[in-house]
Design an enzyme around this catalytic site. Sequence first.
Site, PDB file in Angstrom:
ATOM      1  N   LYS A  35       0.807  -1.224   0.000  1.00 58.02           N
ATOM      2  CA  LYS A  35       0.000   0.000   0.000  1.00 58.02           C
ATOM      3  C   LYS A  35       0.841   1.275   0.000  1.00 58.02           C
ATOM      4  O   LYS A  35       0.406   2.306  -0.498  1.00 58.02           O
ATOM      5  CB  LYS A  35      -0.968   0.011   1.187  1.00 58.02           C
ATOM      6  CG  LYS A  35      -0.303   0.066   2.558  1.00 58.02           C
ATOM      7  CD  LYS A  35      -1.349   0.053   3.673  1.00 58.02           C
ATOM      8  CE  LYS A  35      -0.699   0.133   5.045  1.00 58.02           C
ATOM      9  NZ  LYS A  35      -1.699   0.135   6.129  1.00 58.02           N
ATOM     10  N   ARG A 128      -8.664  -1.672  17.342  1.00 57.93           N
ATOM     11  CA  ARG A 128      -8.974  -1.315  15.968  1.00 57.93           C
ATOM     12  C   ARG A 128      -9.943  -2.387  15.478  1.00 57.93           C
ATOM     13  O   ARG A 128     -11.002  -2.567  16.050  1.00 57.93           O
ATOM     14  CB  ARG A 128      -7.706  -1.180  15.114  1.00 57.93           C
ATOM     15  CG  ARG A 128      -7.932  -0.284  13.880  1.00 57.93           C
ATOM     16  CD  ARG A 128      -6.696  -0.102  13.037  1.00 57.93           C
ATOM     17  NE  ARG A 128      -6.383  -1.275  12.249  1.00 57.93           N
ATOM     18  CZ  ARG A 128      -5.444  -1.287  11.298  1.00 57.93           C
ATOM     19  NH1 ARG A 128      -4.738  -0.192  11.055  1.00 57.93           N
ATOM     20  NH2 ARG A 128      -5.202  -2.385  10.612  1.00 57.93           N
TER      21      ARG A 128
END
Length: 351
Positions: A35, A128
């Site tokens: 990414k 998260r």
Amino acid sequence: MYPKVSVDTKKLLKNVRTVRALCDRHHIRITAVTKMFGGDPRLAQVFLDGGIRMLGDARIQNLERMEQLKAEKWLIRIPMLSEAADVVRCADVSLNSELLTVRALQKEAKKQNRVHKIILMADLGDIREGYVEDDQLMRTAEEILKMDSLLLYGVGTNLTCFSFVQPDTEKLEHLELLSRAMVAAGGNGIVSGGNSATIDLMLHDGIPRGVNNLRLGEALLFGRERAHYQYLDRTCSDVFILQAEIVEIKDKPSQPWGEIGVNSYGKRPAFVDRGVRTRAICAIGRQDVDTGTMEPLDPGVILLGASSDHLILDVSDSCRAYRVGGIVEFKLGYFAAMRAFHSRYVQKEYH
């Protein structure tokens, strides 16, 4: 054309081989995360040249860019319901924490006549993504095992990305126990123990043997583990070098004059009065790089700050005679490189 990021693919390949060798010694396979560079196939291919066989990205568009590469593709961000069809089309594997989304993936996989692999995420304290309660995770696992177009591939966790909770042996032993329960129920045994922050624990023999996968980006790209931000032996931290052109160079007071207001983040900046200094402005700014994760290669240059498209430097102590049209080079860290790669105003050069 400037600004420009120069990528040393030979140094990147050295990093990949070094980190892969470390992981091999601990029976851990790597999912290389692409990414940072937006799934650029030229850099993803370097991962494959280094012996890695799994690529991961957080964006479907980046996986699409790597369509022709022979590797298992992972979507490493929890899928959106609205992209279920694209997830099945572009990714072999996805990380999941919502049964509703899993059901949508089953429907799409059946429609596309594919088998899609699911890794269920456990939240081990970073708050998260992932299941907090083990029984909820196992109920989702049991439902996946009844689906004909999904494969229960394994279990994973993520740490040090939101709350910066550190991985430890106890947490990963818990992940290993979840995996055993899933395998006993009929699932596969991938145990994905986190990201580059887990490497330090691995090097100190703190990872249970059942953990067999890490999703690594920063360690491969910059030779850096993320628990203590230490560079790994025999790796290169200077794979990505930014070159920026000077558009102004003048002697100016280091202390501004006039009433100082707040900046774009709502904070009032403070300045140290160092007298008159030689300042250079480069034609790049926060729109293109993260100034907090980059450093000048010239030790005589001080990076003072930036606005959206102006980078302000103090070059008073440099041994070089900088001039308008000259180039200043910077070693980029993860977020600076990420922003530069995603800016269409920054050229990329590979060698």
